[in-house]
Design an enzyme around this catalytic site. Sequence first.
Site, mmCIF file in Angstrom:
data_model
loop_
_atom_site.group_PDB
_atom_site.id
_atom_site.type_symbol
_atom_site.label_atom_id
_atom_site.label_comp_id
_atom_site.label_asym_id
_atom_site.label_seq_id
_atom_site.Cartn_x
_atom_site.Cartn_y
_atom_site.Cartn_z
ATOM 1 N N ASP A 1 0.832 -1.207 0.000
ATOM 2 C CA ASP A 1 0.000 0.000 0.000
ATOM 3 C C ASP A 1 0.867 1.257 0.000
ATOM 4 O O ASP A 1 0.679 2.178 0.806
ATOM 5 C CB ASP A 1 -0.947 0.005 1.197
ATOM 6 N N THR B 1 -7.502 -1.990 5.971
ATOM 7 C CA THR B 1 -7.172 -0.586 5.763
ATOM 8 C C THR B 1 -5.656 -0.437 5.653
ATOM 9 O O THR B 1 -4.899 -1.381 5.893
ATOM 10 C CB THR B 1 -7.680 0.268 6.931
ATOM 11 N N HIS B 2 -5.235 0.781 5.296
ATOM 12 C CA HIS B 2 -3.800 1.038 5.159
ATOM 13 C C HIS B 2 -3.060 0.741 6.456
ATOM 14 O O HIS B 2 -1.985 0.114 6.437
ATOM 15 C CB HIS B 2 -3.584 2.501 4.753
ATOM 16 N N LEU B 3 -3.621 1.155 7.603
ATOM 17 C CA LEU B 3 -2.940 0.979 8.876
ATOM 18 C C LEU B 3 -2.973 -0.460 9.362
ATOM 19 O O LEU B 3 -2.261 -0.808 10.310
ATOM 20 C CB LEU B 3 -3.556 1.895 9.939
ATOM 21 N N GLU B 4 -3.794 -1.311 8.722
ATOM 22 C CA GLU B 4 -3.901 -2.711 9.150
ATOM 23 C C GLU B 4 -3.047 -3.661 8.302
ATOM 24 O O GLU B 4 -3.080 -4.870 8.508
ATOM 25 C CB GLU B 4 -5.366 -3.173 9.066
#
Length: 889
Positions: free
Chosen positions: A741, A861-864
Amino acid sequence: MADLVTRFERLLDAAAADPAERIWRLDTLTPAERGRVLVEWNDTARPPSSSTLPELFEAQAARTPDTIALSAGEVDLTYAELNAWANRLAHALIERGAGPEKVVAVALPRSAELAVALLAVLKSGAAYLPVDTHYPAERIRALLDDAGPVCVLDDRDQVRHPGDRPAANPDGAAPGTRLTPAHPAYVLYTSGSTGAPKGVVVPHAAVVNRLLGIQAEFGLEPSDAVLYKAPTSFDASVWELFWPLTTGARIVVADPEGHRDPAYLARMIREHAVTTVHFVPSMLRTFLDEPAAAGCTGLRRVLTGGESLPTDLRDRALTVLDADLHHLYGPTEATVHATTGTCERTPAVAPDGRPVPIGRPVRNVRAYVLDAGLGPVPPGTVGEVYLAGVQLARGYLNRRSLTAERFVACPFGAPGERMYRTGDLARWTEDGVLHFAGRADDQVKLRGFRMEPGEIEAALTRHATVSRAAVVVREDRPGQRRLVAYVVGTPGAEPQPAELRAHAAQVLPEFMVPAAVVVLDALPLTNSGKLDRQALPEPGPRSPVSTWPACTPEEEILCGLFAECAGVAATGIDDDFFALGGDSLAAIRLVSRIRDTLGFDLSVRDLFAAPTVSRLTGRLRRGVPGDAFDVLLPLRASGGLPPLFCIHPSDGLSWCYTGLLRQLGQDRPVYGLQSRGMARPDVYPETMEHLVSDYVAQIRSVRATGPYHLLGWSFGGLAAHAVAVRLQAEGEEVALLALLDSYPRDRQRAAPLPDEQQVLSALLDFAGHADDGVRLRIADVMEVLRNGGGPLADVEERRVVAMTEIVANNARLAAAHVPGRFDGSLLHFTATAERSPELPTAAAWEPAVTGRVERYAVDCTHLEMCKPVPLARIGRVVAERLGDTAASD
């Protein structure tokens, strides 16, 4: 083919000559072949010895009284000192009733006192019964009830101070009862198919024959030193202790848990000039993974046994250790080992995974490979192994029917002679060498320990929630065999795997406790109603029991390493490594990973004492190094394949990549690259080119030339692409470039650089805490981190300050960076959950590569992206691209 045709013709002739005879009774061997398999290849007879074990030792003590016999820690004992100490204790044991046909239990850790105690029991005339103090209390009670020892030696002080008794040899026993070679020397308990362990009674004649034989084979000299490291319940300990003591060599006693720690063993071998050592093959492989093993140049001979020795391991051991390698085979019932095979330094065929031969029968032992009618089978044909000769045990203590079942009349020996039915399958080669071919029953060996699944199944079915159980050995991860139990619940009950493992641990030794328990509605059966082992499902990933997250970067890394080595998706800081399914070999791998990654001075004993992340970090908190924050972070330093280098996201830390370790092959090293200034005050890079120059130098310090494999998340992807371009410009091959990502900045729509408030808010978000919208200061962030737990709960304020500066600096570097052109394809993992349509896509990289941009969607998500489940999927794809045999599904 010619042999098959000849035997078939012989079979037809025999059937025509006697049509009434049953087919299976017809002999296909010629008289010459029969003579080879029964007589020529078993021509091992030598004059038997009339000595007992104490007499062999006492004769040696008389020859070399001032020579060092034993070294244990700070203690060195000469032969005279060891003999006198054992004599005083032997007299004390005789006063308590010890003597021939009696048993004395010894429950002591490996030490000088243990060696003295075993010698003293033998000198008293009794047989020693080793009791592993790590066994559950219920099992120890069962062994003692069955053996009925006259006393138990379980106090080292009692051994050290046996009282004012004579130092002279006690002449073998109590007055009027002289010790003979026919009397028992020891009783070793092995797993029993009926649900209870059985004691194998081994006489002095058998032990003495083996010691004289092994000396004739390998020839210990006074300059030799033997490492005494096997548990006393494992019969390799018999020769480790008594072979050197009867030949004038020296024993080096390993610490009680030392046999589990390859780094410790390597240090002992070097520091004490050990020349002779024994390894179970699975432990030998782990030992060779230890870098210090290559420094054990004083080794002259390495003996293996207890399980099959693969040819690739044989060749690796011969190369790394540069010592003679011998593979031994034999059950406890045939006294330590019954056949020996010497491994050739240059194999005749290319290495593969097949086991090496188990060799030829040893002195005064005969091996027969027989069919169901107890007839010898031709060379090349698989049959069951039967052993005969001096080394046979007397039988099983207090188990006459079982003794009669396994120790049967020998049709090829003198009248009244017995042979032992091993249950092992083997075949002869044309030149009289035995090759192991499996088992004729369900018995298994794991890490050198013999186990009857029936005993484990019986223990499980004694639990109120279990009606049926089946236990098998599985190898779902290459090279990692483990016990798995399958259970069916009683009506209305819901068996709990963790509860059942705890129940098993109360009655079974550690090596017999299943690593995993799978609950089924019913056991799969074949058409004939037998257990269908092929249909038993692979155990699914175990979930962590603890919900407490990591509180420091070190704990986060440890959680990842615990998960990798235990074979689970993720762990919490209070999850017990062994409750998750980790065993002793997995513990060795874990300790090695922790040393390589964090630089902790850690031993396997530390892990056994503190098997959770929280307890382990508490145990090691003093003197914790700053390695977790260094620029180069070795997540896994071992392995011979080209490493995978993972570049940090914007926060500057790379310990988020530990979840990849479980997915990649065990031979694949993994390194993280982290921002400067995190470990100690340092100058931040002013441009992306400065950062790339630094990271290329770090990468080349590990691997000077390609091929290189690079991966990065978010900012790390941008940096990984830049590093790949630089390496190619320097003439190197970049075989893999994977971005998580990550996207090049759109200079047409450049976002403003983040201010301090945005950086602090992002830092809280990264640490798992919500930003309530109020204006933040460093002190506020520190309070939230301290009170809220998470991976940064215990981080020092200076590191948080550095992290905020690193986030801001990396944003500045990214905004100014224009990607070069990478010559090749790019692997892109795109976070698809909650994704705004305005965000860039993987296609943004197409101008920056000459090949394809291969896109993989990841539902997060990006943070996951580096959470356990998304990272597991990413790791499987990366492993496939690298050609790794994945460590786990």
